[in-house]
Design a protein around this motif. Structure first.
Motif, PDB file in Angstrom:
ATOM      1  N   VAL A   9       0.839  -1.204   0.000  1.00 24.09           N
ATOM      2  CA  VAL A   9       0.000   0.000   0.000  1.00 24.09           C
ATOM      3  C   VAL A   9       0.871   1.250   0.000  1.00 24.09           C
ATOM      4  CG1 VAL A   9      -1.772   1.288   1.263  1.00 24.09           C
ATOM      5  CG2 VAL A   9      -1.874  -1.219   1.154  1.00 24.09           C
ATOM      6  N   ASP A  10       1.922   1.249   0.811  1.00 26.79           N
ATOM      7  CA  ASP A  10       2.855   2.376   0.821  1.00 26.79           C
ATOM      8  C   ASP A  10       3.482   2.575  -0.558  1.00 26.79           C
ATOM      9  OD1 ASP A  10       2.655   2.942   3.632  1.00 26.79           O
ATOM     10  OD2 ASP A  10       3.944   1.211   4.018  1.00 26.79           O
ATOM     11  N   ALA A  13       1.076   4.139  -2.971  1.00 27.19           N
ATOM     12  CA  ALA A  13       0.860   5.543  -2.651  1.00 27.19           C
ATOM     13  C   ALA A  13       2.055   6.397  -3.062  1.00 27.19           C
ATOM     14  CB  ALA A  13       0.586   5.690  -1.156  1.00 27.19           C
ATOM     15  N   ASP A  65      -6.223   8.180   3.450  1.00 27.59           N
ATOM     16  CA  ASP A  65      -6.124   6.801   3.925  1.00 27.59           C
ATOM     17  C   ASP A  65      -7.233   5.926   3.339  1.00 27.59           C
ATOM     18  OD1 ASP A  65      -5.215   4.631   5.473  1.00 27.59           O
ATOM     19  OD2 ASP A  65      -6.552   5.152   7.131  1.00 27.59           O
ATOM     20  N   CYS A  83      -1.154  12.594  -1.172  1.00 28.56           N
ATOM     21  CA  CYS A  83      -0.667  11.221  -1.339  1.00 28.56           C
ATOM     22  C   CYS A  83      -1.828  10.289  -1.007  1.00 28.56           C
ATOM     23  CB  CYS A  83       0.519  10.975  -0.416  1.00 28.56           C
ATOM     24  SG  CYS A  83       1.243   9.328  -0.536  1.00 28.56           S
ATOM     25  N   ALA A  85      -3.345   6.617  -0.426  1.00 32.42           N
ATOM     26  CA  ALA A  85      -3.187   5.181  -0.171  1.00 32.42           C
ATOM     27  C   ALA A  85      -4.408   4.461  -0.740  1.00 32.42           C
ATOM     28  CB  ALA A  85      -3.049   4.913   1.314  1.00 32.42           C
ATOM     29  N   ALA A  94      -1.156   5.839   7.978  1.00 31.87           N
ATOM     30  CA  ALA A  94      -1.126   6.999   7.089  1.00 31.87           C
ATOM     31  C   ALA A  94      -0.077   8.007   7.541  1.00 31.87           C
ATOM     32  CB  ALA A  94      -2.509   7.641   7.032  1.00 31.87           C
ATOM     33  N   LEU A  97       3.466   6.812   6.775  1.00 30.36           N
ATOM     34  CA  LEU A  97       3.767   7.056   5.367  1.00 30.36           C
ATOM     35  C   LEU A  97       4.148   8.521   5.162  1.00 30.36           C
ATOM     36  CD1 LEU A  97       3.777   6.401   2.333  1.00 30.36           C
ATOM     37  CD2 LEU A  97       1.280   6.592   2.367  1.00 30.36           C
TER      38      LEU A  97
END
Length: 279
Positions: A9-10, A13, A65, A83, A85, A94, A97
């Motif tokens: 996920v990071d 993103a 998020d 940004c 995600a 979140a 990140l």
């Protein structure tokens, strides 16, 4: 819960952010907001953000998020670096990140605030100036020293209970462990072990105290939520989860955090100072 950065996920993103902004560097100060389904409140919060504070340029970074509404579109429309995600994981994930992204792109100071309008951005210089003057490494607001508009007596009592607990465990006076309006030197959150995906405010604070960073509290204002609903659950669940995080983090840090004399000289900080309330 053990976590690894970056996970899938990071990475998604970060790739999306790079596609949108290229290699853009951040201003010296980054105000970081983790937002999940906050389309109704976020715009007004972003419109109140200053372009500079304490003589330094300010960027606003919103980490969305995995929202199911138009939070990302609102953030972009109101000029925030955004940004996204692709999946909801919780505020802690979140923010983690955002901490990494800000560090990678040149920020010197990081400020966290919420998307719901509960903090007064006009109080930003009070958080930021002690960092610039090197009087602290981590500055947090306190509704106990300042004021709160909340009428929830259980939550207000919980603020005092958890402040007492963290103060007793860390042997440093803290009056408010969950105030989300905080400022810190960029290396601070990236040097603390952060695992919590939701109830992260106490994990960061306990970790920062355990590692000897200089923590300062400032009297600040807690406003009522501008719109939407809290994502933290009811008082019973919130209290149980929060207590679990406080105790778990303290035990973990007690076992693993190096003592000042064991750290490389370049990483040492002067003896931990008690959080000093200022009025």
């Amino acid at each position: 819960m053990s976590t690894t950065f970056p996970d899938e996920v990071d990475r998604a993103a970060l790739d999306g952010f790079a596609e949108r902004y290229g290699d853009r560097r951040f201003a010296s100060v980054v105000v970081l907001i983790a937002a999940y389904d906050e389309q109704d409140a976020l715009g007004a919060v972003l419109d109140g953000m200053p372009a500079e504070s304490c003589g330094l340029d300010v960027d606003t970074l919103v980490v969305v998020d995995g929202a199911t509404d138009d939070t990302a579109e609102v953030a972009l429309r109101h000029g925030a670096l955004t940004c996204v995600a692709p999946r909801n994981r919780g505020q802690g994930a979140a923010l983690r990140l955002g901490y990494r992204l800000a560090a990678e792109r040149g920020a010197r100071y990081l400020v966290t605030t919420d998307a719901d309008g509960q903090y007064d951005i006009a109080e930003l210089p009070e958080l930021l100036q002690p960092l610039i003057d090197d009087e602290a490494d981590f500055v947090t607001g306190s509704r106990t020293l300042g004021r709160t508009e909340s009428t929830d007596l259980v939550r207000r009592a919980g603020t005092h209970v958890f402040a007492w607990l963290v103060s007793a465990l860390t042997r440093q006076k803290i009056t408010d462990t969950s105030f989300g309006f905080r400022a810190m030197k960029i290396e601070v959150p990236n040097s603390v072990r952060l695992e919590q995906r939701q109830y992260q405010s106490s994990e960061l604070l306990v970790g920062v105290l355990a590692r000897g960073y200089r923590v300062l509290e400032k009297p600040m204002t807690m406003l009522v939520r501008a719109a939407g609903q809290s994502k933290k659950g009811g008082n019973l669940l919130y209290g149980y989860s929060y207590a679990k995080v406080v105790l778990g983090t303290w035990l973990r840090e007690r076992r693993s955090a190096p003592q000042p004399q064991d750290r490389p000289a370049a990483e040492r900080i002067s003896e931990p100072a008690a959080a000093v309330p200022e009025r």
